[in-house]
Write a protein that holds these residues in place. Sequence first.
Motif, PDB file in Angstrom:
ATOM      1  N   TYR A 183       7.769  42.042  34.983  1.00 14.25           N
ATOM      2  CA  TYR A 183       9.235  41.961  34.961  1.00 14.25           C
ATOM      3  C   TYR A 183       9.727  40.526  34.847  1.00 14.25           C
ATOM      4  N   MET A 187      13.528  51.934  31.386  1.00 18.21           N
ATOM      5  CA  MET A 187      12.667  50.852  30.935  1.00 18.21           C
ATOM      6  C   MET A 187      11.271  51.373  30.655  1.00 18.21           C
ATOM      7  N   THR A 231      13.625  47.708  27.410  1.00 15.00           N
ATOM      8  CA  THR A 231      14.391  48.950  27.554  1.00 15.00           C
ATOM      9  C   THR A 231      13.815  49.961  26.564  1.00 15.00           C
ATOM     10  N   GLU A 263      19.984  52.455  34.487  1.00 15.63           N
ATOM     11  CA  GLU A 263      18.856  51.609  34.878  1.00 15.63           C
ATOM     12  C   GLU A 263      18.624  50.516  33.834  1.00 15.63           C
ATOM     13  N   TYR A 280      19.079  46.467  34.211  1.00 13.29           N
ATOM     14  CA  TYR A 280      17.942  45.610  33.851  1.00 13.29           C
ATOM     15  C   TYR A 280      18.357  44.485  32.899  1.00 13.29           C
ATOM     16  N   MET A 290       9.889  46.292  41.839  1.00 12.64           N
ATOM     17  CA  MET A 290      11.288  45.906  41.679  1.00 12.64           C
ATOM     18  C   MET A 290      12.181  46.794  42.534  1.00 12.64           C
ATOM     19  N   MET A 332      19.133  44.106  39.598  1.00 14.71           N
ATOM     20  CA  MET A 332      17.711  44.357  39.738  1.00 14.71           C
ATOM     21  C   MET A 332      17.006  43.064  40.137  1.00 14.71           C
ATOM     22  N   SER A 375      15.396  37.635  39.674  1.00 19.50           N
ATOM     23  CA  SER A 375      16.050  38.579  38.779  1.00 19.50           C
ATOM     24  C   SER A 375      15.968  37.983  37.399  1.00 19.50           C
ATOM     25  N   PRO A 393      16.716  39.057  33.540  1.00 23.37           N
ATOM     26  CA  PRO A 393      16.983  39.927  32.402  1.00 23.37           C
ATOM     27  C   PRO A 393      16.163  39.453  31.204  1.00 23.37           C
TER      28      PRO A 393
END
Lengths: 179, 179, 255
Positions: free
Chosen positions: A15, A56, A69, B11, B15, B56, B67, C140, C142
């Motif tokens: 992640y 995801m 995604t 979700e 993300y 996560m 997230m 976090s 993205p």
Amino acid sequence: MEPVEIQAIMEAIIYVAEDPVKPEQFREIFPEESKDILDQALKTMVESFNARPGGMMIREVAGGYRMTTRPEHHERIRTYLKTRPSAKLSMAALETLAVIAYKQPVTLAEILAIRGKKSSTALQTLLERKLVAIVGRKAVVGRPILYGTSKEFLIHFGLNSLSDLPTLEEFSQIAGEQL
Amino acid sequence: MEPVEIQAIMEAIIYVAEDPVKPEQFREIFPEESKDILDQALKTMVESFNARPGGMMIREVAGGYRMTTRPEHHERIRTYLKTRPSAKLSMAALETLAVIAYKQPVTLAEILAIRGKKSSTALQTLLERKLVAIVGRKAVVGRPILYGTSKEFLIHFGLNSLSDLPTLEEFSQIAGEQL
Amino acid sequence: MENGDNPNVEEFQETAGESSITIRLESFEGPLDLLLHLIKKEEIDIWNIPIAGITEQYLEYLDIMKELNINVAGEWLMMAATLIYIKSKMLVPQEKKPDEQQEEEDPRTELVYQLLEHQKFKNAAEMLYTREEVENSVWSKPPDDALEDGNEVVAVTLFDLLSAFREVVKRFEEQRVMELEQEEVTIEQKIEDIRRRFLVHDKLLFSSFLLEARTRRHLVVTFLALLELVRLREIGLYQKKAFDEIQISKLKETA
């Protein structure tokens, strides 16, 4: 370490990673675990992550693992990316806005003279965002357009009036430095 | 749309989002769904996401959903990212921030009165890190600048809203016991 | 009180290396912090501060700071004055006037409330510190390609606006200094310069010439050069409609 904990950490690392994470990299992160255990944990984690009906997925890309995604949701995600609050301005736009705010009413030529950089694209953005408005024309040769800040500008920065703008003196007071 | 699909898209959006996603934003993304259905989908999604034994989690921060990785894995993640813990705020900055958080909107002079010492350097740091913002001017002689905490403040300290902060009375009780 | 009674002062003197002093002083960032430290160290009841002893210790710290050439800010001296004032008030025997209020206002009360208030915010700061610890252990992130305008991310606050303006002003000042050092251009040079420009362009905006002029003198020279070329009928000035931008067009081939 418990396999379920290894799997959780692997998921978190994929992640946060900028690039696809290669299996060898996990061996550096878990030097105390055997290759077999790590490979098995990775396989199980990816399979169960992708078996979820979530938004995801983890994909194998360029010899590593990467979180993305799911392609089927791209339209709604695009809608979100477009509708998210756009309180962002480029540095060029911000500088141009600062010159207009403090020197208004001001012409494009004067903005350029102060910033020392072309500002027409930035000005266009500010006009589109309605932070800046045309307030008149200067009574000189060529009668160039004069720009000033708008009501939107006051709202955006939570100001009652332009006299609420902090002055450079106040700034230097906070910053404790001489201008 | 099927609830499970709505949940998957929610979700995915949380993300990809840079900032915490507010429930209202989902109503823009799913204009055809009722508020009840969306609220229910969001709640179910967050609960089941956090019930997983993964790496996560989705947290409520600054009035929205965000997230993050789970805090218990920070050591291994840090090993992977090869980062050192980010620069923490100095005690002076934290004290100044505490005064601003509880007394906002507040002027520099009021901060000085409570802390009993000059606070402009600390304030400068807080402004630069966007934890504090200029929120207006006080309607007294000199019209001094008023400071308040920002959305970034809530995110930085993992708060959903200012009301998540313990009350000042709780601290005065502790202070009384300590002294 | 002698120095021997105050271990902290001794510590000060023993570790007179510069770095250790800085660290020590940071833990007493202001006068209120020092007073709180003394109260806790001596296990004093906050509601019954032995003001004479505390004042003495406080002044000793001030002396050490001065001795070490540490800049003692005004608030330290203010607090010293306050302590001495309270001490003197307490030395004056209270005249008993039975018809007045039974309890005289304790001269220490205001200071006590100030200390309690300060301690309250110190505790709140501790709470923020703990929260920050926790938040520092989560990430976090993205995905990069989700950020459509990746290089245009500046969340804008008033402070940003002011900082941006200050940057511009700074740059402007630097540029002016540089230009003053540069040699000035003559009208003849400018005429040649404009002619060269019209070798490749048929039309140019009047303002585009003025925009290049960063100094007043340069502006005047450019303007005079343009007028000279109009007089020589090498170029012409016109507007498409009233108030529109002035355009310059080439009238004949220049040599």
